[in-house]
Design an enzyme around this catalytic site. Structure first.
Site, mmCIF file in Angstrom:
data_model
loop_
_atom_site.group_PDB
_atom_site.id
_atom_site.type_symbol
_atom_site.label_atom_id
_atom_site.label_comp_id
_atom_site.label_asym_id
_atom_site.label_seq_id
_atom_site.Cartn_x
_atom_site.Cartn_y
_atom_site.Cartn_z
ATOM 1 C CG ASN A 219 -0.269 -0.019 2.512
ATOM 2 O OD1 ASN A 219 0.395 0.954 2.856
ATOM 3 N ND2 ASN A 219 -0.390 -1.112 3.253
ATOM 4 C CE LYS A 298 8.864 -12.642 -13.221
ATOM 5 N NZ LYS A 298 9.437 -12.408 -14.518
ATOM 6 C CE LYS A 346 -11.502 1.506 9.977
ATOM 7 N NZ LYS A 346 -10.649 2.148 8.982
ATOM 8 C CE LYS A 350 -9.553 -2.136 13.841
ATOM 9 N NZ LYS A 350 -8.483 -2.324 12.886
HETATM 10 N N1 CTP Z 1 -4.769 -2.421 11.904
HETATM 11 C C1 CTP Z 1 -4.112 -3.502 12.451
HETATM 12 N N2 CTP Z 1 -4.154 -4.723 11.817
HETATM 13 C C2 CTP Z 1 -4.842 -4.883 10.672
HETATM 14 C C3 CTP Z 1 -5.502 -3.776 10.090
HETATM 15 C C4 CTP Z 1 -5.446 -2.554 10.733
HETATM 16 O O1 CTP Z 1 -3.506 -3.357 13.510
HETATM 17 N N3 CTP Z 1 -4.852 -6.072 10.064
HETATM 18 C C5 CTP Z 1 -4.732 -1.132 12.611
HETATM 19 C C6 CTP Z 1 -4.033 -0.016 11.887
HETATM 20 O O2 CTP Z 1 -2.658 0.043 12.260
HETATM 21 C C7 CTP Z 1 -4.770 1.231 12.354
HETATM 22 C C8 CTP Z 1 -6.179 0.709 12.600
HETATM 23 O O3 CTP Z 1 -6.064 -0.698 12.775
HETATM 24 O O4 CTP Z 1 -4.281 1.739 13.561
HETATM 25 C C9 CTP Z 1 -7.167 0.990 11.506
HETATM 26 O O5 CTP Z 1 -6.641 0.579 10.266
HETATM 27 P P1 CTP Z 1 -7.445 0.815 8.915
HETATM 28 O O6 CTP Z 1 -6.649 0.250 7.779
HETATM 29 O O7 CTP Z 1 -7.895 2.247 8.852
HETATM 30 O O8 CTP Z 1 -8.781 -0.022 9.150
HETATM 31 P P2 CTP Z 1 -9.164 -1.532 9.172
HETATM 32 O O9 CTP Z 1 -9.381 -1.944 10.586
HETATM 33 O O10 CTP Z 1 -8.206 -2.352 8.378
HETATM 34 O O11 CTP Z 1 -10.603 -1.484 8.473
HETATM 35 P P3 CTP Z 1 -10.985 -1.210 6.923
HETATM 36 O O12 CTP Z 1 -9.818 -1.721 6.120
HETATM 37 O O13 CTP Z 1 -12.223 -1.992 6.737
HETATM 38 O O14 CTP Z 1 -11.179 0.279 6.801
#
Ligand code: CTP
Length: 422
Positions: A219, A298, A346, A350
């Site tokens: 990403n 690959k 979230k 969380k």
């Molecule tokens: N995060 C994490 N582990 C994951 C995904 C996210 O610890 N597998 C944490 C990120 O570091 C951030 C928070 O959760 O602090 C939110 O991450 P975000 O990518 O905005 O959201 P997601 O929980 O992944 O939800 P979505 O992708 O559905 O928006």
């Protein structure tokens, strides 16, 4: 202004040794007010001017304001013995305002061809640079690359403001108001050691999920936000462990770094540290899914479509929320729409203390830029809207909030388990 206010104003920079570097741009006149404000707040200010700066403002002006001779050349009558070393050693903080594109290029390359560039090369003091220039010069990739290089070395860049420029155009490149620049300097000194004895876990950058030996799913996170928080936490005296996905960013001073690649690597590294920390700040952009299988060789192309099967990664922050005991837990939410609704979701799911939400679709916020524009939502329902600001400054805001919450939490992890004499 009341006398009480004046006394507290003076206190903020009392005795602080600041070297103000002034380079040759039209905004050099604003440096006069910066010097004056620093001086009024009690700082011991010395000024170094480049040759071009002298064409805009006279050294005498700065001399009158600071009460000290102004350095303009390497070769004049020395005020100190080996003056570039003397000022480099004298300074607790160097502030270059305004900084031209030329100065920034020289600083990034390590060129030392005048008193200012020589002094900053020799110093170990904190370095703040406030660029000011025409928008085209600021946006030129070479300037941006130079700024990036400086940032990676721990230099604090005070991003230029957007507005009407002396050249008649409107855009980014204006020196921020002297008041704002001085506030950044004050913040630098106001938190010294306020996190001493605290252990803080920070995650940063994106993860890479391997597809085969040469490819991965990734990403656009660069890690700048997490690295800025790590740098600021270390500066405030915390013991910082930074668990970072792949990024070229340089480890901030005083920070212990653990490099990881995939979400599962990050999960293992984070859980190994979690019990012993007072707070965890999860700025990493973790991949929610990974390829179900990693090919040993690959993957070769064929004529048809390629379908990948993805499988869920652990949600690291969710797990931390489940295991939370004394820790203060901070998350980030990267959204492109419905920011408040998703961020609050979230926060609750969380089990966080607060969440820093940004709309990554905004031009000056999110991935790959030096600024961010966020809202913070708290577990108790409060919300804060913050203006666009440098990530380095936002790091300070986040840690201010964290410190408030830590004050009401249990004893520091560093002291835990070390016996009663600690
Ligand atoms: N995060 C994490 N582990 C994951 C995904 C996210 O610890 N597998 C944490 C990120 O570091 C951030 C928070 O959760 O602090 C939110 O991450 P975000 O990518 O905005 O959201 P997601 O929980 O992944 O939800 P979505 O992708 O559905 O928006």
């Amino acid at each position: 202004m009341t006398s009480a206010k004046r006394v507290s104003d003076v206190g903020t920079l009392a005795g602080r040794r600041i070297v103000l570097g002034v380079t040759g741009g039209i905004a050099a006149y604003k440096a006069v007010e910066i010097a004056s404000r620093l001086k009024k707040k009690g700082a011991d200010v010395r000024v170094i001017m480049t040759r071009a700066a002298v064409s805009f403002v006279t050294p005498l002006t700065f001399r009158e304001i600071t009460g000290h001779p102004v350095t303009t050349t390497m070769w004049g009558e020395p005020h100190h013995h080996v003056e570039h070393i003397a000022l480099a050693e004298f300074a607790e903080l160097f502030l270059i305002a305004p900084a031209t594109a030329n100065f920034i290029a020289k600083a990034a390359a390590g060129i030392a061809d005048d008193m200012l560039t020589t002094s900053i090369l020799a110093t170990r003091a904190a370095l703040y640079i406030a660029p000011a220039m025409n928008t085209g010069m600021w946006e030129n990739p070479v300037t941006q690359e130079n700024v990036q290089r400086l940032t990676e070395r721990g230099v604090q860049i005070i991003p230029p403001a957007v507005g009407q420029l002396a050249c008649g155009t409107t855009g980014a490149g204006r020196l921020p108001e002297p008041e704002e620049i001085v506030a950044i300097v004050e913040r630098h000194f106001s938190h010294e050691q306020s996190l001493a004895g605290r252990r803080i876990l920070i995650t940063a950058a994106g993860t890479e999920e391997a597809l085969d030996p040469v490819r991965y799913l990734g990403n656009r996170s660069t890690g700048r936000m997490g690295f800025a928080v790590a740098a600021e936490a270390a500066r405030r005296g915390a013991e910082v462990v930074l668990i970072a996905g792949p990024t070229p960013l340089v480890t901030p001073a005083g920070v212990r770094r653990v490099n990881v690649r995939s979400a599962r690597d990050m999960y293992a590294a984070v859980l190994a540290e979690y019990d012993a920390v007072d707070a965890a700040i999860k700025a990493a952009a973790v991949a929610d899914y990974r390829p179900a299988e990693i090919a040993d060789h690959k993957i070769k192309k064929s004529d048809g479509e390629l379908t990948l099967t993805l499988t869920r990664n652990p949600d690291i922050l969710y797990e931390l929320g489940q295991k939370k005991r004394h820790q203060v837990l901070v998350g980030f939410a990267a959204e492109t729409q419905n920011v408040e609704e998703y961020a609050r979701g979230k926060l609750a799911k969380k089990n966080l203390d607060f969440i820093v939400a940004n709309n990554v679709a905004e031009k000056d916020a999110g991935f790959g830029v030096l600024t961010n524009h966020v809202q913070i939502f708290y577990a108790d329902g409060r919300a804060e809207d913050h203006p666009l600001m440098p990530k380095s400054e936002l790091a300070g805001v986040i840690l201010d909030r964290l410190e408030e919450l830590l004050k009401s939490s249990t004893k520091p992890a560093l002291l835990a388990g070390k016996g009663d004499h600690a």
